[in-house]
Design an enzyme around this catalytic site. Sequence first.
Site, PDB file in Angstrom:
ATOM      1  N   HIS A   5      50.840  -3.955  40.323  1.00  0.00           N
ATOM      2  CA  HIS A   5      50.079  -2.710  40.344  1.00  0.00           C
ATOM      3  C   HIS A   5      49.477  -2.447  38.969  1.00  0.00           C
ATOM      4  O   HIS A   5      49.955  -2.971  37.948  1.00  0.00           O
ATOM      5  CB  HIS A   5      51.004  -1.556  40.739  1.00  0.00           C
ATOM      6  N   CYS A  47      43.987  -1.373  43.180  1.00  0.00           N
ATOM      7  CA  CYS A  47      44.476  -0.690  41.984  1.00  0.00           C
ATOM      8  C   CYS A  47      43.717  -1.060  40.714  1.00  0.00           C
ATOM      9  O   CYS A  47      43.441  -0.199  39.874  1.00  0.00           O
ATOM     10  CB  CYS A  47      45.968  -0.969  41.805  1.00  0.00           C
ATOM     11  N   ASP A  55      47.808   7.799  38.363  1.00  0.00           N
ATOM     12  CA  ASP A  55      47.607   6.675  39.274  1.00  0.00           C
ATOM     13  C   ASP A  55      46.506   7.007  40.264  1.00  0.00           C
ATOM     14  O   ASP A  55      46.749   7.626  41.308  1.00  0.00           O
ATOM     15  CB  ASP A  55      48.903   6.352  40.013  1.00  0.00           C
TER      16      ASP A  55
END
Length: 478
Positions: free
Chosen positions: A449, A405, A465
């Site tokens: 995250h 991430c 995202d």
Amino acid sequence: MRLDQRQFNLLAGTALIAVATHLMRLPPWLAVSLVLIAPWRMWSRQRTGKAISVWLRVPLVIALVAVIIVTYGNIFGREPGTALACGLLMLKLLESEKIRDARAALGFAAFVMMSALLFTQTMGFTLLVCLSLVALLAALNALQPAPLARRHPLLGNLRSGLLLLGFGLPLAIAAFLFVPRLSSPLWGSPDTFADARTGLNDRMTPGSMTELLVDDTPALRVHFDGEVPANSARYFRALVLWDFDGSSWTREGWRPQLDLETVEAGSAETRYEITLEPTNRPWLVALDVPLAPPENARMTYDRTLYARNRIDQLRQYQLRSVLGYRLDESIDPRDRARALRLPDGFNPKSLALARQWRAEGRDDNRVIQAAMELFNASFTYTLSAPMLGRDSVDDFLFNTRAGYCEHYSSAFVVLMRAAGIPARVVTGYQGGWWNALGNYLLVRQSDAHAWAEVWLQGRGWVRMDPTAAINPARIEAG
């Protein structure tokens, strides 16, 4: 026996060198104050020949402890502890008049030098700390009744210090090679374990979350008053990172505390209670996006929550959030400029790619789509990401094409900014495991995250995202 001026100057210089190993981590006001103490004390001693009055020394020590508590919240841990040690070392110069005082101060200076290795243990920095020992050994040599060099005392003392360091190197090398090393240092401090528990620092460098993402210890527990959000909606916001220096994202840029970014609710409120594990950090976590701060906390303009003190024990707080929203439909010009800023001389290939998309006539939505398609076409989600070079985004996009991430959110935001779309990085947690027996959501450290937010005309800040383009299961199923 009283110190002569040469001995005192060596002592003061060694103290300055010891404090210099910490200057980059000290608050600017404290760093400047400590650096000025040594030359002022050398001038004062040469002028008056006397120690500073105890009526000044004692209030200075009290003031030092007080300002460190105000700045850091306490005096325990790596950062406040080393700041206190640096301050006490420099204040020791105010009373050092005898050989005994100087030896005590030099012993403490060695401890301050060693404590710098609690923050970084790179080969270059370790060598610099070792070289600083030359000054310390030279000062100790100058305290002997018969210094080795009489004609050139300073050069002779430095030469002796270098020789003593050389004599100690074989023993140090033997200890390094043959003495077993523990998995964690003996000098472990509360902050060491806080880093392992939270991982959510106010600085994000692609690759820095690796240990966190395999840590299954609890980070927080959430009790919902009503319906539990779907896994794909469980984004727990912690920090908004605006500033990029070419390798790391931070929130160092100063912004006056004006109006909050406005929120237009597009869904019903979600009410819940969070039990946050101790972090030794001041920031709180909230379901994206919170409407108001909890009791004894404040909300910054970008809806980041801060407690009044560091979280050093379990913290329970109640919140209201909306999962569907429009955030800041009218962006402040200063925020726009900050959300478009990129450092000069970094990642030329990535900047050229984003500008090429614009040159092809793509609007904001099509630029975002192009970035997502790029990730989805040939990238791999992995926790064993290769190391990146100086141009980290270029290296990631055009060479390694593998990461998690942090890598994707960082590269995505750089591409958006290069294309003229305001963007920023958000860190926190995503997902969680529902405990039906206890009726709460357990969020672990491995749920940490990082994602992105872009500002779009008529929509405000919109969550993007890019990890979902690579590994949808990470978002849909945890």
